[in-house]
Design an enzyme around this catalytic site. Structure first.
Site, short mmCIF file in Angstrom:
data_model
loop_
_atom_site.label_atom_id
_atom_site.label_comp_id
_atom_site.label_asym_id
_atom_site.label_seq_id
_atom_site.Cartn_x
_atom_site.Cartn_y
_atom_site.Cartn_z
N LYS A 1 -66.80 -33.11 -43.40
CA LYS A 1 -65.35 -32.94 -43.53
C LYS A 1 -64.95 -31.46 -43.46
O LYS A 1 -65.75 -30.59 -43.79
CB LYS A 1 -64.85 -33.58 -44.83
CG LYS A 1 -65.07 -32.78 -46.07
CD LYS A 1 -64.07 -33.16 -47.17
CE LYS A 1 -64.13 -32.09 -48.26
NZ LYS A 1 -63.03 -32.06 -49.15
N LYS B 1 -61.79 -26.11 -47.09
CA LYS B 1 -61.17 -24.79 -47.08
C LYS B 1 -62.18 -23.69 -47.40
O LYS B 1 -62.01 -22.55 -46.99
CB LYS B 1 -59.98 -24.75 -48.04
CG LYS B 1 -60.32 -24.89 -49.52
CD LYS B 1 -59.12 -24.60 -50.39
CE LYS B 1 -58.35 -25.83 -50.82
NZ LYS B 1 -59.08 -26.77 -51.72
N LYS C 1 -71.68 -30.60 -54.06
CA LYS C 1 -71.34 -29.25 -54.53
C LYS C 1 -72.50 -28.62 -55.31
O LYS C 1 -72.65 -27.41 -55.30
CB LYS C 1 -70.06 -29.26 -55.36
CG LYS C 1 -68.83 -29.49 -54.47
CD LYS C 1 -67.55 -28.91 -55.04
CE LYS C 1 -66.44 -29.02 -53.97
NZ LYS C 1 -65.12 -28.65 -54.45
N1 AQP Z 1 -60.97 -32.69 -44.61
C1 AQP Z 1 -60.03 -33.34 -45.26
N2 AQP Z 1 -59.32 -34.32 -44.67
C2 AQP Z 1 -58.34 -34.98 -45.33
N3 AQP Z 1 -58.00 -34.71 -46.61
C3 AQP Z 1 -58.67 -33.73 -47.24
N4 AQP Z 1 -58.58 -33.22 -48.48
C4 AQP Z 1 -59.50 -32.24 -48.63
N5 AQP Z 1 -60.20 -32.08 -47.50
C5 AQP Z 1 -59.71 -33.00 -46.61
C6 AQP Z 1 -57.62 -33.67 -49.48
O1 AQP Z 1 -56.83 -32.55 -49.88
C7 AQP Z 1 -56.47 -32.69 -51.24
C8 AQP Z 1 -56.76 -31.42 -51.97
O2 AQP Z 1 -58.15 -31.18 -51.96
P1 AQP Z 1 -58.76 -30.20 -53.03
O3 AQP Z 1 -58.25 -28.84 -52.80
O4 AQP Z 1 -58.50 -30.73 -54.37
O5 AQP Z 1 -60.31 -30.22 -52.92
P2 AQP Z 1 -61.35 -30.73 -51.91
O6 AQP Z 1 -61.17 -32.18 -51.66
O7 AQP Z 1 -62.70 -30.31 -52.45
O8 AQP Z 1 -60.95 -29.91 -50.61
P3 AQP Z 1 -61.71 -28.77 -49.88
O9 AQP Z 1 -60.80 -28.24 -48.84
O10 AQP Z 1 -63.03 -29.27 -49.41
O11 AQP Z 1 -61.89 -27.69 -51.02
P4 AQP Z 1 -63.16 -26.86 -51.40
O12 AQP Z 1 -63.67 -26.30 -50.10
O13 AQP Z 1 -62.68 -25.81 -52.35
O14 AQP Z 1 -64.12 -27.81 -52.03
C9 AQP Z 1 -57.25 -33.88 -51.79
O15 AQP Z 1 -56.39 -35.00 -51.87
C10 AQP Z 1 -58.31 -34.10 -50.77
O16 AQP Z 1 -58.70 -35.45 -50.69
#
Ligand code: AQP
Length: 330
Positions: free
Chosen positions: A195, A198, A113
Site C-alpha cells: 500500500k 506517507k 510496523k
Molecule cells: N494506501 C492507502 N489507500 C487508501 N487508504 C489509505 N489510508 C492510509 N493509507 C491508505 C487511510 O488513510 C487514513 C489515515 O491513515 P493514517 O494516517 O491513520 O495511518 P496509516 O493507515 O498507517 O497510513 P500511512 O499513510 O501508511 O501512514 P504511516 O506511513 O505513518 O504508517 C486511514 O483511514 C487509512 O485507512
C-alpha cells in the site's frame, strides 16, 4: 431523526498522501453534511514511531489546514488534535483492561510496523488499536470512514465495545466501518503490491498532497507497471490497476471508459495522463493548504475551540465509563 455520528482520524506522521486522501479524506468531505462528524489529527498514534517534536507540531496543524482546504467546514465538523482532548488516553487505559493480549498480537499492522521499526517495538505500537478503539467509542460513533488497511482495527474496536457492553449494559455504540468500493487501498507507485504509505522512505513510491506538479509528474512517469503495454483492469496487473483507480477517481471516468480512451495507446501516454489528472485534482487543495499554513493563529484557534467541543462530548461517555467500572466520582 437526529443525524448519526462519524469519527475518523489521520496520523500527522508525515505529509498526507494521495492514498490517505482517496481512501479516507475524500469521503470525509462527501458525508460531512449528512452526519455529525469528528475528524482528528491523531498525534498520540503518531508517536508510536519516533517523531521529531517540532515537525510533529507543524504536521498536526498542517493536517487541520489540509482538512479545511479539502472542503471540510471547521464550524460544522469538529476538527481537532487528539492530544488536546485527554479523555482519549483515559478511555484507552480502561479499554486496555478489556482487550486481550492474543487479540492484539494478531494485528497485521503491528506485525508490519514492528518489522519496519525493529529498533523501537514499543508498547504503544502494540497498543495502537486500543487507542483507536477509544477514539471511536468515546464519541459513540455510528460510522468510521477508513481505508482498507484499518478494517482489522475497526473489527477489534467493535469486539471491545461488545465485550464492555456485555458486562455493563449499553455503554458504547458499536460502530460500522465505511470503506470505499473503489480506492480503499491505493498502492505504492514503486512496489504496487504494497500500500502507498506517507512514511515510505522511497519518495517515488508515494504522492503527497503538497507535492509540486513537477514532482507528481515525475513520480507517475516512473511508476512501476508491467511489460504488457495494455491499459486494462485485470487481476494481477497491480501497477496498472492502481493507476486506473487513481485516474478514475481524479477524472470521474469508469474503467471501461479509460480502457477505451487508451485502447491504441501505450503506458508512455497513460502514465503522464494520470499525472496530469492528479496535478489538477490536487492543485486547489495544495494552494489553499499553503495559504492556511501561514495563518497559524487562526489554525490554533480552530484547534482550541474544537478540542473543547470534542472534550465536552467525550466527557459524557467518560462519566458513564468511570461509574460502570467503579471509579470514585470526582
Ligand atoms: N494506501 C492507502 N489507500 C487508501 N487508504 C489509505 N489510508 C492510509 N493509507 C491508505 C487511510 O488513510 C487514513 C489515515 O491513515 P493514517 O494516517 O491513520 O495511518 P496509516 O493507515 O498507517 O497510513 P500511512 O499513510 O501508511 O501512514 P504511516 O506511513 O505513518 O504508517 C486511514 O483511514 C487509512 O485507512
Amino acid at each position: 431523526m437526529d443525524k448519526k455520528i462519524v469519527f475518523s482520524g489521520i496520523q500527522p506522521s508525515g505529509d498526507i498522501s494521495l492514498g490517505n486522501y482517496i481512501g479516507a479524506l475524500r469521503n470525509w468531505v462527501e458525508i460531512q453534511h449528512d452526519y455529525h462528524c469528528l475528524y482528528c489529527a491523531v498525534d498520540m498514534h503518531a508517536i508510536t514511531v519516533r517523531q521529531d517534536p517540532k515537525k510533529l507540531r507543524e504536521q498536526s496543524l498542517a493536517v487541520i489546514a489540509l482538512l479545511i482546504a479539502c472542503g471540510l467546514d471547521p464550524k460544522e465538523n469538529i476538527m481537532y488534535i487528539q492530544s488536546q482532548v485527554p479523555q482519549h488516553a483515559e478511555l484507552a487505559w480502561v479499554l486496555n483492561c478489556y482487550t486481550m493480549y492474543g487479540e492484539l498480537s494478531r494485528m497485521t499492522q503491528f506485525k508490519d510496523k514492528s518489522q519496519k521499526h525493529s529498533d523501537n517495538v514499543n508498547a504503544g505500537l502494540f497498543d495502537y488499536p486500543v487507542l483507536m478503539a477509544a477514539d471511536i467509542l468515546l464519541y459513540q460513533a455510528d460510522l468510521v470512514p477508513i481505508g482498507h488497511d484499518q478494517k482489522q482495527h475497526l473489527e477489534l474496536a467493535r469486539n471491545i465495545a461488545e465485550r464492555f457492553n456485555g458486562i455493563y449494559g449499553d455503554v458504547f455504540t458499536v460502530p460500522d466501518g465505511y470503506i470505499p468500493k473503489v480506492g480503499g487501498r491505493i498502492m505504492s507507485l514503486a512496489e504496487p503490491e504494497k500500500k502507498m504509505s506517507k512514511s515510505d522512505p522511497n519518495v517515488n513510491a508515494r504522492i503527497l498532497m503538497l507535492d509540486e506538479p513537477d514532482a507528481i509528474m515525475r513520480k507517475f512517469k516512473r511508476a512501476v507497471t508491467d511489460s504488457e503495454a495494455q491499459v486494462v483492469y485485470r487481476e494481477g496487473k497491480h501497477g496498472i490497476n492502481n493507476l486506473m483507480t487513481i485516474y478514475s477517481i481524479a477524472t470521474g471516468k469508469s474503467f471501461s471508459e479509460i480502457e477505451a480512451e487508451f485502447d491504441d495507446k501505450g503506458y508512455g501516454e497513460f502514465k503522464p495522463a494520470v499525472g496530469e489528472a492528479v496535478v489538477e485534482l490536487l492543485r486547489p487543495i495544495r494552494e489553499k493548504t499553503l495559504e492556511l499554513m501561514k495563518e497559524k493563529d487562526y489554525l490554533m484557534s480552530i484547534c482550541t475551540e474544537n478540542a473543547l467541543r470534542a472534550s465536552a462530548l467525550a466527557e459524557r461517555t467518560m462519566r458513564k465509563v468511570r461509574k460502570k467500572v467503579g471509579f470514585v466520582q470526582r
